[in-house]
Design a protein around this motif. Structure first.
Motif, PDB file in Angstrom:
ATOM      1  N   GLY A  87       4.528  -2.645   2.985  1.00 35.79           N
ATOM      2  CA  GLY A  87       5.340  -2.386   1.829  1.00 35.79           C
ATOM      3  C   GLY A  87       6.971  -2.316   2.270  1.00 35.79           C
ATOM      4  N   ARG A  88       7.927  -2.097   1.469  1.00 37.22           N
ATOM      5  CA  ARG A  88       9.276  -2.481   1.720  1.00 37.22           C
ATOM      6  C   ARG A  88       9.862  -0.842   2.022  1.00 37.22           C
ATOM      7  N   ASP A  89       9.162   0.026   1.369  1.00 38.38           N
ATOM      8  CA  ASP A  89       9.555   1.578   1.418  1.00 38.38           C
ATOM      9  C   ASP A  89       9.344   2.188   2.887  1.00 38.38           C
ATOM     10  N   LYS A  90      10.351   2.301   3.739  1.00 38.81           N
ATOM     11  CA  LYS A  90      10.104   2.749   4.829  1.00 38.81           C
ATOM     12  C   LYS A  90       9.605   4.279   5.022  1.00 38.81           C
ATOM     13  N   GLY A 101       6.333   1.568 -14.620  1.00 39.08           N
ATOM     14  CA  GLY A 101       7.476   2.565 -14.923  1.00 39.08           C
ATOM     15  C   GLY A 101       8.711   1.733 -14.120  1.00 39.08           C
ATOM     16  N   ARG A 102       8.253   1.078 -13.202  1.00 37.16           N
ATOM     17  CA  ARG A 102       9.419   0.579 -12.296  1.00 37.16           C
ATOM     18  C   ARG A 102      10.369  -0.589 -12.828  1.00 37.16           C
ATOM     19  N   THR A 103       9.865  -1.554 -13.449  1.00 38.17           N
ATOM     20  CA  THR A 103      10.712  -2.495 -14.073  1.00 38.17           C
ATOM     21  C   THR A 103      10.270  -2.788 -15.413  1.00 38.17           C
ATOM     22  N   ALA A 109       1.187  -1.205  -0.080  1.00 41.90           N
ATOM     23  CA  ALA A 109       0.055  -0.076   0.024  1.00 41.90           C
ATOM     24  C   ALA A 109       0.744   1.401   0.017  1.00 41.90           C
ATOM     25  N   THR A 110       2.062   1.129  -0.342  1.00 36.59           N
ATOM     26  CA  THR A 110       2.920   2.325  -0.575  1.00 36.59           C
ATOM     27  C   THR A 110       2.801   3.191  -1.736  1.00 36.59           C
ATOM     28  N   SER A 111       1.937   2.585  -2.744  1.00 37.23           N
ATOM     29  CA  SER A 111       1.494   3.324  -3.847  1.00 37.23           C
ATOM     30  C   SER A 111       0.325   2.624  -4.668  1.00 37.23           C
ATOM     31  N   GLY A 112       0.060   3.305  -5.791  1.00 36.72           N
ATOM     32  CA  GLY A 112      -1.053   2.600  -6.978  1.00 36.72           C
ATOM     33  C   GLY A 112      -2.015   2.048  -6.229  1.00 36.72           C
ATOM     34  N   ILE A 113      -2.535   0.917  -6.558  1.00 35.73           N
ATOM     35  CA  ILE A 113      -3.937   0.455  -6.065  1.00 35.73           C
ATOM     36  C   ILE A 113      -3.930   0.203  -4.648  1.00 35.73           C
ATOM     37  N   GLY A 114      -2.950  -0.412  -3.977  1.00 36.25           N
ATOM     38  CA  GLY A 114      -2.959  -0.566  -2.393  1.00 36.25           C
ATOM     39  C   GLY A 114      -3.135   0.620  -1.740  1.00 36.25           C
ATOM     40  N   PRO A 158      -7.849  -6.629 -12.104  1.00 34.09           N
ATOM     41  CA  PRO A 158      -7.573  -5.116 -12.806  1.00 34.09           C
ATOM     42  C   PRO A 158      -7.342  -5.092 -14.358  1.00 34.09           C
ATOM     43  N   GLY A 159      -7.942  -4.265 -15.096  1.00 32.54           N
ATOM     44  CA  GLY A 159      -7.377  -4.254 -16.233  1.00 32.54           C
ATOM     45  C   GLY A 159      -5.913  -3.230 -16.436  1.00 32.54           C
ATOM     46  N   ALA A 160      -5.907  -2.537 -17.370  1.00 31.82           N
ATOM     47  CA  ALA A 160      -4.670  -1.771 -17.477  1.00 31.82           C
ATOM     48  C   ALA A 160      -4.736  -0.416 -16.520  1.00 31.82           C
ATOM     49  N   ILE A 161      -4.223  -0.415 -15.403  1.00 33.93           N
ATOM     50  CA  ILE A 161      -4.364   0.673 -14.309  1.00 33.93           C
ATOM     51  C   ILE A 161      -3.128   1.448 -14.503  1.00 33.93           C
ATOM     52  N   ASP A 162      -3.522   2.619 -14.280  1.00 33.19           N
ATOM     53  CA  ASP A 162      -2.334   3.683 -14.464  1.00 33.19           C
ATOM     54  C   ASP A 162      -1.792   3.667 -13.185  1.00 33.19           C
ATOM     55  N   THR A 163      -0.466   3.114 -12.642  1.00 32.61           N
ATOM     56  CA  THR A 163       0.180   3.013 -11.537  1.00 32.61           C
ATOM     57  C   THR A 163       1.720   3.005 -11.800  1.00 32.61           C
ATOM     58  N   PRO A 164       2.519   3.344 -10.821  1.00 36.10           N
ATOM     59  CA  PRO A 164       3.900   3.320 -11.158  1.00 36.10           C
ATOM     60  C   PRO A 164       4.244   1.983 -11.524  1.00 36.10           C
ATOM     61  N   SER A 206       1.246 -16.231 -12.807  1.00 35.71           N
ATOM     62  CA  SER A 206       1.262 -16.212 -11.563  1.00 35.71           C
ATOM     63  C   SER A 206      -0.018 -15.566 -11.182  1.00 35.71           C
ATOM     64  N   LYS A 207      -0.639 -14.621 -12.158  1.00 32.68           N
ATOM     65  CA  LYS A 207      -2.035 -14.271 -11.712  1.00 32.68           C
ATOM     66  C   LYS A 207      -3.205 -15.356 -12.132  1.00 32.68           C
ATOM     67  N   ALA A 208      -2.882 -16.317 -12.914  1.00 32.06           N
ATOM     68  CA  ALA A 208      -3.583 -17.634 -12.917  1.00 32.06           C
ATOM     69  C   ALA A 208      -3.872 -18.383 -11.674  1.00 32.06           C
ATOM     70  N   ALA A 247      -4.885  -8.823  -0.465  1.00 30.79           N
ATOM     71  CA  ALA A 247      -3.427  -9.273  -0.778  1.00 30.79           C
ATOM     72  C   ALA A 247      -3.208  -8.864  -2.101  1.00 30.79           C
ATOM     73  N   ASN A 248      -2.610  -7.691  -2.042  1.00 34.14           N
ATOM     74  CA  ASN A 248      -2.333  -7.002  -3.235  1.00 34.14           C
ATOM     75  C   ASN A 248      -0.850  -6.707  -3.720  1.00 34.14           C
ATOM     76  N   ALA A 249      -0.037  -6.655  -2.743  1.00 32.91           N
ATOM     77  CA  ALA A 249       1.535  -6.703  -3.286  1.00 32.91           C
ATOM     78  C   ALA A 249       1.851  -7.288  -4.384  1.00 32.91           C
ATOM     79  N   VAL A 291       7.662  -4.756   5.739  1.00 36.84           N
ATOM     80  CA  VAL A 291       7.806  -6.384   5.552  1.00 36.84           C
ATOM     81  C   VAL A 291       7.721  -6.742   4.221  1.00 36.84           C
ATOM     82  N   ASP A 292       8.460  -7.635   3.809  1.00 35.51           N
ATOM     83  CA  ASP A 292       8.423  -8.379   2.550  1.00 35.51           C
ATOM     84  C   ASP A 292       7.662  -9.641   2.341  1.00 35.51           C
ATOM     85  N   VAL A 293       6.888  -9.536   1.410  1.00 39.15           N
ATOM     86  CA  VAL A 293       5.791 -10.804   1.300  1.00 39.15           C
ATOM     87  C   VAL A 293       6.405 -11.952   1.067  1.00 39.15           C
ATOM     88  N   ARG A 294       7.709 -11.847   0.490  1.00 41.87           N
ATOM     89  CA  ARG A 294       8.418 -13.032   0.167  1.00 41.87           C
ATOM     90  C   ARG A 294       8.897 -13.959   1.447  1.00 41.87           C
TER      91      ARG A 294
END
Ligand SMILES: NC(=O)c1ccc[n+]([C@@H]2O[C@H](COP(=O)([O-])OP(=O)(O)OC[C@H]3O[C@@H](n4cnc5c(N)ncnc54)[C@H](OP(=O)(O)O)[C@@H]3O)[C@@H](O)[C@H]2O)c1
Length: 246
Positions: free
Chosen positions: A36-39, A188-190, A13-18, A179-185, A152-154, A85-87, A58-61
């Protein structure tokens, strides 16, 4: 205030949909835990959500992180009514240029992360809780270069069905939002050439002719989180501007 008295967890929940969802759930009266991981971002989000909010780095992994997250939420909230469960991450994995580390990064975040977080919070979910998993329109189609993101989404789509059955006796409902194509970061990240090309192509092909906003998905999550969706179980709610339907 449709969620007055409820407690909620939104991972990623540090950005985007979350972030948009955490804001909406809090606005509707829920006490919200965000991760999220970004303190630095977490601190800002916690301050924005106001009194009663809880931000956890926390890291979900990591199973240890997820167990720690669950313990801290239980200590602060004494039970959980809503779990989103959004991350997740998104990048291409073309057959010709994907090494094992890249495969693991995607599958560990998008599939193992959902499993570990659900496993950790399951004991603290209250009777009648609502769980929402984040899938994607990609789990319905074949797109060159996006094999593992789509797979992964399947897998997550499948988890919504199985966990619905598994948690039925506790009256816990599990559904997915797609979600379809949603305008979030996330784009751009990866970003890779494949993802960018896909994004551009899709924007022109969406019947509503524009990308969705994070708030569009937040509204769907609110519906699935609330009693308004009480007859829905194991379902996937598609929010994609008509892309997969028309
Ligand atoms: N945007 C779209 O078009 C779209 C379409 C279909 C599905 N989705 C799904 O929607 C979900 C949210 O995506 P978004 O578009 O809102 O992306 P985003 O803005 O990049 O947000 C992703 C969130 O996940 C968190 N995250 C990523 N890896 C993590 C990890 N290992 N541990 C903990 N948190 C982690 C990030 O937090 P930190 O960076 O702080 O760790 C961030 O808060 C994802 O599951 C995505 O697959 C998005």
């Amino acid at each position: 205030m449709r969620l007055e008295g409820k407690t909620a967890l939104v991972t990623g929940a540090t950005s985007g949909i979350g972030l948009a969802t955490a804001r909406l759930l809090a606005k509707e009266g829920a006490r919200v835990a965000v991760t999220g991981r970004d303190k630095a971002r977490l601190k800002e989000v916690e301050a924005e959500l106001g009194q009663g909010a809880l931000a956890l780095k926390v890291d979900v992994r990591s199973a240890a992180d997820m167990q720690d997250m669950s313990r801290r939420i239980q200590a602060a909230f004494d039970g959980l009514d809503i779990f989103f469960a959004n991350a997740g991450v998104a990048f291409g994995t073309p057959l010709s240029a994907t090494d094992e580390a890249r495969y693991d990064e995607l599958m560990d975040t998008n599939v193992k992360g959902v499993f570990l977080s659900m496993q950790a919070v399951s004991p603290i979910l209250r009777e009648g809780a609502s769980v929402i998993l984040s899938t994607s329109w990609l789990n319905e189609v074949g797109t060159p270069g996006l094999s593992m993101l789509s797979a992964s989404k399947a897998a997550v789509r499948s988890l919504a069905r199985t966990w619905s059955a598994e948690l039925l006796d506790r009256k816990i409902r599990v559904n997915a939002v797609s979600p379809g194509a949603i305008d979030t970061p996330i784009h751009g990240r990866t970003v890779t050439e494949e993802v960018q090309a896909t994004k551009d192509r899709i924007a022109g092909n969406i019947p509503l002719k524009h990308l969705g906003q994070p708030e569009d998905i937040a509204q769907a999550v609110l519906f699935l989180a609330s009693d308004a969706s009480r007859y829905m179980l194991g379902a996937e709610l598609v929010v994609d501007g008509g892309f997969a339907q028309l």
